[in-house]
Write a protein that holds these residues in place. Structure first.
Motif, mmCIF file in Angstrom:
data_model
loop_
_atom_site.group_PDB
_atom_site.id
_atom_site.type_symbol
_atom_site.label_atom_id
_atom_site.label_comp_id
_atom_site.label_asym_id
_atom_site.label_seq_id
_atom_site.Cartn_x
_atom_site.Cartn_y
_atom_site.Cartn_z
ATOM 1 N N ALA A 139 0.865 -1.175 0.000
ATOM 2 C CA ALA A 139 0.000 0.000 0.000
ATOM 3 C C ALA A 139 0.903 1.227 0.000
ATOM 4 O O ALA A 139 2.083 1.149 0.373
ATOM 5 C CB ALA A 139 -0.909 -0.003 1.219
ATOM 6 N N LEU A 140 0.346 2.365 -0.395
ATOM 7 C CA LEU A 140 1.089 3.625 -0.426
ATOM 8 C C LEU A 140 0.364 4.648 0.435
ATOM 9 O O LEU A 140 -0.832 4.890 0.248
ATOM 10 C CB LEU A 140 1.207 4.162 -1.852
ATOM 11 C CG LEU A 140 2.005 3.334 -2.854
ATOM 12 C CD1 LEU A 140 1.904 3.950 -4.248
ATOM 13 C CD2 LEU A 140 3.457 3.205 -2.437
ATOM 14 N N LEU A 141 1.095 5.267 1.350
ATOM 15 C CA LEU A 141 0.528 6.234 2.290
ATOM 16 C C LEU A 141 1.019 7.642 1.954
ATOM 17 O O LEU A 141 2.225 7.866 1.807
ATOM 18 C CB LEU A 141 0.939 5.878 3.718
ATOM 19 C CG LEU A 141 0.509 6.842 4.823
ATOM 20 C CD1 LEU A 141 -0.997 6.851 4.979
ATOM 21 C CD2 LEU A 141 1.188 6.466 6.141
ATOM 22 N N TYR A 142 0.082 8.592 1.881
ATOM 23 C CA TYR A 142 0.430 9.986 1.610
ATOM 24 C C TYR A 142 -0.137 10.869 2.702
ATOM 25 O O TYR A 142 -1.345 10.840 2.977
ATOM 26 C CB TYR A 142 -0.131 10.428 0.255
ATOM 27 C CG TYR A 142 0.181 11.866 -0.080
ATOM 28 C CD1 TYR A 142 1.485 12.274 -0.337
ATOM 29 C CD2 TYR A 142 -0.827 12.824 -0.134
ATOM 30 C CE1 TYR A 142 1.780 13.594 -0.640
ATOM 31 C CE2 TYR A 142 -0.547 14.147 -0.441
ATOM 32 C CZ TYR A 142 0.762 14.526 -0.689
ATOM 33 O OH TYR A 142 1.049 15.844 -0.988
ATOM 34 N N ASP A 143 0.738 11.670 3.324
ATOM 35 C CA ASP A 143 0.261 12.611 4.354
ATOM 36 C C ASP A 143 0.752 14.038 4.112
ATOM 37 O O ASP A 143 0.701 14.877 5.019
ATOM 38 C CB ASP A 143 0.634 12.130 5.754
ATOM 39 C CG ASP A 143 2.131 12.210 6.050
ATOM 40 O OD1 ASP A 143 2.917 12.600 5.141
ATOM 41 O OD2 ASP A 143 2.529 11.894 7.187
ATOM 42 N N ALA A 144 1.222 14.308 2.893
ATOM 43 C CA ALA A 144 1.668 15.656 2.507
ATOM 44 C C ALA A 144 2.730 16.194 3.449
ATOM 45 O O ALA A 144 2.688 17.352 3.863
ATOM 46 C CB ALA A 144 0.473 16.613 2.436
#
Length: 221
Positions: A139-144
């Protein structure tokens, strides 16, 4: 228009603007696979999550903007039917976990493990390894960069859906592994407001699914 994430094969894509990143979701192919084009708003560089099918349509959506990488979330064929076409048309390197690299039709130029990062322009996504649906599912996590720490965005492939974890074909060992990884590496560390984007179908949030974890565990799928 407000983003819903409700797309279907042959229909229009849905677009969402996030800090630093634009997400375009499109459904392709006979299995209604979701493909996601992530564009860095600062540089215009793009990343494709799962070149699943309909290569010409994906290339049209990618357009003239540079495609930095193609991330394949796992080895199953319905998630890479357009991989060769898109990779050769754009020159973009393929990213995948080494445990799922061998079945792919293109070489994995950038193998990634749990905790690695993948860049697109100035944006960074974290790799989360979720074992069970396949050995190398990610999975890929993005939190800026922390700006979205209280409401991050997660691209889960076929490891997590609204209503349960991915298919483990009735194998209790595989289910136990996948459920443990999803519980520890996703629900155990991310907030309820986390929005997740699966490999097929509609999006949802962790908060909406969290109350069902005991039910998923007891039913074994």
């Amino acid at each position: 228009m407000t983003y819903t994430g409700n797309v279907e094969a042959g229909g229009r894509p849905d677009v969402r603007e996030l800090p630093g990143l634009t997400v375009t979701k499109v459904a392709v192919g006979p299995y209604d696979n979701n493909a996601y084009i992530l564009r860095c708003t600062a540089t215009g560089e793009q990343l494709l999550v799962d070149a699943a099918n309909e290569g010409p349509r994906l290339l049209e959506l990618i357009g003239d903007g540079p495609l930095a990488r193609i991330v394949t979330t796992h080895r199953h064929q319905d998630h890479w039917m357009a991989l060769t076409e898109v990779a050769r048309a754009t020159g973009a390197p393929v990213v995948a976990h080494p445990h799922d690299a061998e079945p792919l039709p293109e070489p994995v130029a950038e193998p990634v493990e749990h905790g690695a990062t993948v860049r697109v322009g100035r944006a960074t996504l974290e790799v989360i390894h979720l074992r069970g649906h396949t050995p190398g599912s990610i999975a890929l996590l993005y939190d800026a960069g922390g700006e979205l720490a209280d409401r991050p965005h997660l691209f889960t492939g076929d490891s997590l859906f609204p209503g349960g974890v991915g298919n483990t074909w009735g194998d209790p060992t595989l289910f136990k592994q996948l459920f443990a990884d999803v519980e520890e590496r996703v629900f155990g560390r991310l907030p309820d407001a986390t929005w997740f984007y699966p490999g097929h179908g509609k999006d949802t949030t962790l908060g909406r699914e969290r109350p069902s974890l005991p039910e998923w565990r007891s039913r074994g799928w």
